[in-house]
Design a protein around this motif. Structure first.
Motif, PDB file in Angstrom:
ATOM      1  N   ASP A   1      39.923  77.697  52.319  1.00  0.00           N
ATOM      2  CA  ASP A   1      38.941  77.130  53.252  1.00  0.00           C
ATOM      3  C   ASP A   1      39.316  75.700  53.638  1.00  0.00           C
ATOM      4  OD1 ASP A   1      37.576  79.468  53.189  1.00  0.00           O
ATOM      5  OD2 ASP A   1      35.804  78.704  52.164  1.00  0.00           O
ATOM      6  N   ALA A   2      39.807  74.916  52.679  1.00  0.00           N
ATOM      7  CA  ALA A   2      40.178  73.531  52.977  1.00  0.00           C
ATOM      8  C   ALA A   2      41.356  73.483  53.952  1.00  0.00           C
ATOM      9  CB  ALA A   2      40.522  72.793  51.686  1.00  0.00           C
ATOM     10  N   ALA A   3      42.355  74.343  53.721  1.00  0.00           N
ATOM     11  CA  ALA A   3      43.514  74.362  54.624  1.00  0.00           C
ATOM     12  C   ALA A   3      43.104  74.857  56.010  1.00  0.00           C
ATOM     13  CB  ALA A   3      44.606  75.254  54.046  1.00  0.00           C
ATOM     14  N   THR A   4      42.263  75.884  56.066  1.00  0.00           N
ATOM     15  CA  THR A   4      41.797  76.403  57.351  1.00  0.00           C
ATOM     16  C   THR A   4      41.024  75.328  58.109  1.00  0.00           C
ATOM     17  OG1 THR A   4      41.637  78.598  56.370  1.00  0.00           O
ATOM     18  CG2 THR A   4      40.482  78.267  58.436  1.00  0.00           C
ATOM     19  N   ARG A   5      40.149  74.627  57.411  1.00  0.00           N
ATOM     20  CA  ARG A   5      39.350  73.567  58.030  1.00  0.00           C
ATOM     21  C   ARG A   5      40.258  72.438  58.538  1.00  0.00           C
ATOM     22  NH1 ARG A   5      35.796  74.132  54.624  1.00  0.00           N
ATOM     23  NH2 ARG A   5      36.708  72.889  52.985  1.00  0.00           N
ATOM     24  N   ARG A   6      41.245  72.069  57.732  1.00  0.00           N
ATOM     25  CA  ARG A   6      42.160  70.988  58.107  1.00  0.00           C
ATOM     26  C   ARG A   6      42.942  71.339  59.376  1.00  0.00           C
ATOM     27  NH1 ARG A   6      44.182  70.378  53.395  1.00  0.00           N
ATOM     28  NH2 ARG A   6      45.860  71.903  53.632  1.00  0.00           N
ATOM     29  N   TYR A   7      43.501  72.557  59.407  1.00  0.00           N
ATOM     30  CA  TYR A   7      44.272  72.965  60.591  1.00  0.00           C
ATOM     31  C   TYR A   7      43.373  73.196  61.801  1.00  0.00           C
ATOM     32  CZ  TYR A   7      48.589  73.394  57.964  1.00  0.00           C
ATOM     33  OH  TYR A   7      49.702  73.130  57.231  1.00  0.00           O
ATOM     34  N   HIS A   8      42.148  73.648  61.570  1.00  0.00           N
ATOM     35  CA  HIS A   8      41.209  73.862  62.687  1.00  0.00           C
ATOM     36  C   HIS A   8      40.848  72.524  63.323  1.00  0.00           C
ATOM     37  CE1 HIS A   8      37.335  74.753  64.667  1.00  0.00           C
ATOM     38  NE2 HIS A   8      37.912  75.930  64.911  1.00  0.00           N
ATOM     39  N   ARG A   9      40.605  71.504  62.487  1.00  0.00           N
ATOM     40  CA  ARG A   9      40.274  70.169  63.018  1.00  0.00           C
ATOM     41  C   ARG A   9      41.475  69.524  63.701  1.00  0.00           C
ATOM     42  NH1 ARG A   9      36.825  68.445  57.746  1.00  0.00           N
ATOM     43  NH2 ARG A   9      34.956  69.596  58.294  1.00  0.00           N
ATOM     44  N   ALA A  10      42.686  69.928  63.277  1.00  0.00           N
ATOM     45  CA  ALA A  10      43.899  69.387  63.907  1.00  0.00           C
ATOM     46  C   ALA A  10      44.177  70.042  65.254  1.00  0.00           C
ATOM     47  CB  ALA A  10      45.095  69.576  62.984  1.00  0.00           C
ATOM     48  N   GLY A  11      43.431  71.127  65.568  1.00  0.00           N
ATOM     49  CA  GLY A  11      43.566  71.736  66.884  1.00  0.00           C
ATOM     50  C   GLY A  11      44.268  73.077  66.894  1.00  0.00           C
ATOM     51  N   LEU A  12      44.589  73.647  65.723  1.00  0.00           N
ATOM     52  CA  LEU A  12      45.221  74.960  65.689  1.00  0.00           C
ATOM     53  C   LEU A  12      44.189  76.024  66.061  1.00  0.00           C
ATOM     54  CD1 LEU A  12      48.035  76.064  65.006  1.00  0.00           C
ATOM     55  CD2 LEU A  12      47.209  76.521  62.711  1.00  0.00           C
ATOM     56  N   ALA A  13      44.579  76.978  66.879  1.00  0.00           N
ATOM     57  CA  ALA A  13      43.661  78.004  67.370  1.00  0.00           C
ATOM     58  C   ALA A  13      43.245  78.947  66.235  1.00  0.00           C
ATOM     59  CB  ALA A  13      44.318  78.796  68.493  1.00  0.00           C
ATOM     60  N   GLY A  14      42.089  79.570  66.428  1.00  0.00           N
ATOM     61  CA  GLY A  14      41.561  80.503  65.439  1.00  0.00           C
ATOM     62  C   GLY A  14      42.474  81.688  65.174  1.00  0.00           C
ATOM     63  N   ARG A  15      43.078  82.248  66.258  1.00  0.00           N
ATOM     64  CA  ARG A  15      43.987  83.395  66.080  1.00  0.00           C
ATOM     65  C   ARG A  15      45.233  83.002  65.301  1.00  0.00           C
ATOM     66  NH1 ARG A  15      43.014  88.399  69.167  1.00  0.00           N
ATOM     67  NH2 ARG A  15      41.121  87.943  70.294  1.00  0.00           N
ATOM     68  N   ALA A  16      45.709  81.789  65.517  1.00  0.00           N
ATOM     69  CA  ALA A  16      46.886  81.323  64.786  1.00  0.00           C
ATOM     70  C   ALA A  16      46.557  81.181  63.291  1.00  0.00           C
ATOM     71  CB  ALA A  16      47.376  79.999  65.359  1.00  0.00           C
ATOM     72  N   LEU A  17      45.340  80.693  63.004  1.00  0.00           N
ATOM     73  CA  LEU A  17      44.913  80.588  61.608  1.00  0.00           C
ATOM     74  C   LEU A  17      44.752  81.962  60.971  1.00  0.00           C
ATOM     75  CD1 LEU A  17      42.325  77.684  61.907  1.00  0.00           C
ATOM     76  CD2 LEU A  17      44.502  77.640  60.693  1.00  0.00           C
ATOM     77  N   GLU A  18      44.239  82.926  61.755  1.00  0.00           N
ATOM     78  CA  GLU A  18      44.112  84.293  61.242  1.00  0.00           C
ATOM     79  C   GLU A  18      45.471  84.836  60.846  1.00  0.00           C
ATOM     80  OE1 GLU A  18      42.032  86.808  64.025  1.00  0.00           O
ATOM     81  OE2 GLU A  18      40.642  85.186  64.491  1.00  0.00           O
ATOM     82  N   ARG A  19      46.455  84.667  61.704  1.00  0.00           N
ATOM     83  CA  ARG A  19      47.800  85.165  61.421  1.00  0.00           C
ATOM     84  C   ARG A  19      48.443  84.399  60.259  1.00  0.00           C
ATOM     85  NH1 ARG A  19      47.964  85.554  67.047  1.00  0.00           N
ATOM     86  NH2 ARG A  19      48.926  83.496  67.215  1.00  0.00           N
ATOM     87  N   LYS A  20      48.267  83.088  60.225  1.00  0.00           N
ATOM     88  CA  LYS A  20      48.900  82.256  59.198  1.00  0.00           C
ATOM     89  C   LYS A  20      48.416  82.611  57.801  1.00  0.00           C
ATOM     90  CE  LYS A  20      49.825  77.552  57.891  1.00  0.00           C
ATOM     91  NZ  LYS A  20      50.235  76.296  58.401  1.00  0.00           N
ATOM     92  N   TYR A  21      47.103  82.789  57.646  1.00  0.00           N
ATOM     93  CA  TYR A  21      46.531  83.030  56.313  1.00  0.00           C
ATOM     94  C   TYR A  21      46.161  84.485  56.057  1.00  0.00           C
ATOM     95  CZ  TYR A  21      46.413  78.007  55.898  1.00  0.00           C
ATOM     96  OH  TYR A  21      46.782  76.696  55.839  1.00  0.00           O
ATOM     97  N   GLY A  22      46.310  85.359  57.071  1.00  0.00           N
ATOM     98  CA  GLY A  22      45.995  86.769  56.871  1.00  0.00           C
ATOM     99  C   GLY A  22      44.519  87.019  56.639  1.00  0.00           C
ATOM    100  N   VAL A  23      43.667  86.325  57.377  1.00  0.00           N
ATOM    101  CA  VAL A  23      42.216  86.479  57.225  1.00  0.00           C
ATOM    102  C   VAL A  23      41.622  86.897  58.559  1.00  0.00           C
ATOM    103  CG1 VAL A  23      42.044  84.796  55.337  1.00  0.00           C
ATOM    104  CG2 VAL A  23      41.866  84.004  57.682  1.00  0.00           C
ATOM    105  N   THR A  24      40.340  87.212  58.544  1.00  0.00           N
ATOM    106  CA  THR A  24      39.654  87.626  59.767  1.00  0.00           C
ATOM    107  C   THR A  24      39.066  86.421  60.477  1.00  0.00           C
ATOM    108  OG1 THR A  24      37.561  87.963  58.619  1.00  0.00           O
ATOM    109  CG2 THR A  24      39.082  89.845  58.692  1.00  0.00           C
TER     110      THR A  24
END
Length: 198
Positions: free
Chosen positions: A11-34
């Protein structure tokens, strides 16, 4: 690529990358989550607590009062007359026509409840504290090796601390350390005992 991490770290890594501007789909692919996991991590600083599951009903549930009652009735019985798990199982199956239960179910219930019943009746194992007193020179224990003692001062080095037990036992009142001090104290204590027994 799926990265293994604990839920808080994820959750911390997802939040950090989300605030940095990484798109939601990119985060889904990066961490293998929904997308729900990405949304939940972005919205909250802490993960939601796990929901408690209701205990699943088992076939023994209707007979638990009967099974629990037998060890409770055996509290005052001598050990030879207490019911074994096999006797409790046979009584439940024969007397109450419980065809769907197994010996393992009854054994597990009796193992857990027997201890709880004894504690509830005040017959569990007691916590015992045995006060220890050691007269000076009456008992000696010596250990050889590297010792580091930190009290008011720090004593280090490969020093033989033969009198450390006496030093700690009697509040730090000791004139000297070494093997001679223990031998002398032991001899003096033996002499005092010999004179007091006369």
């Amino acid at each position: 690529m799926r990265i293994s991490a604990t839920k808080i770290e994820l959750d911390a890594a997802t939040r950090r990358y989300h605030r940095a501007g990484l798109a939601g789909r990119a985060l889904e692919r990066k961490y293998g989550v929904t997308w729900q996991t990405v949304r939940r991590a972005a919205d909250s600083n802490w993960p939601e607590p796990r929901t408690k599951q209701a205990p699943r009903p088992i076939r023994l549930d209707p007979y638990k009062p009967v099974v629990d009652g037998m060890p409770a009735a055996d509290l005052d019985a001598p050990p030879q007359q207490r019911r074994t798990v096999k006797r409790i199982f046979d009584r439940v199956v024969d007397g109450y026509e419980a065809d769907g239960i197994s010996y393992q179910m009854v054994r597990g219930q009796v193992r857990v409840r027997r201890k709880e019943i004894r504690w509830g009746a005040g017959r569990g194992a007691e916590e015992v504290f045995v006060p220890q007193s050691h007269a000076p020179g009456d008992e000696a224990r010596v250990d050889f090796g590297g010792v580091r003692i930190v009290l008011a001062k720090t004593f280090t080095g490969p020093r033989l601390c033969a009198a450390i037990v006496g030093w700690l036992t009697f509040g730090g009142n000791m004139a000297e350390t070494g093997t001679e001090s223990y031998r002398l104290a032991r001899i003096e204590a033996g002499a005092e005992r010999a004179t007091s027994q006369r």
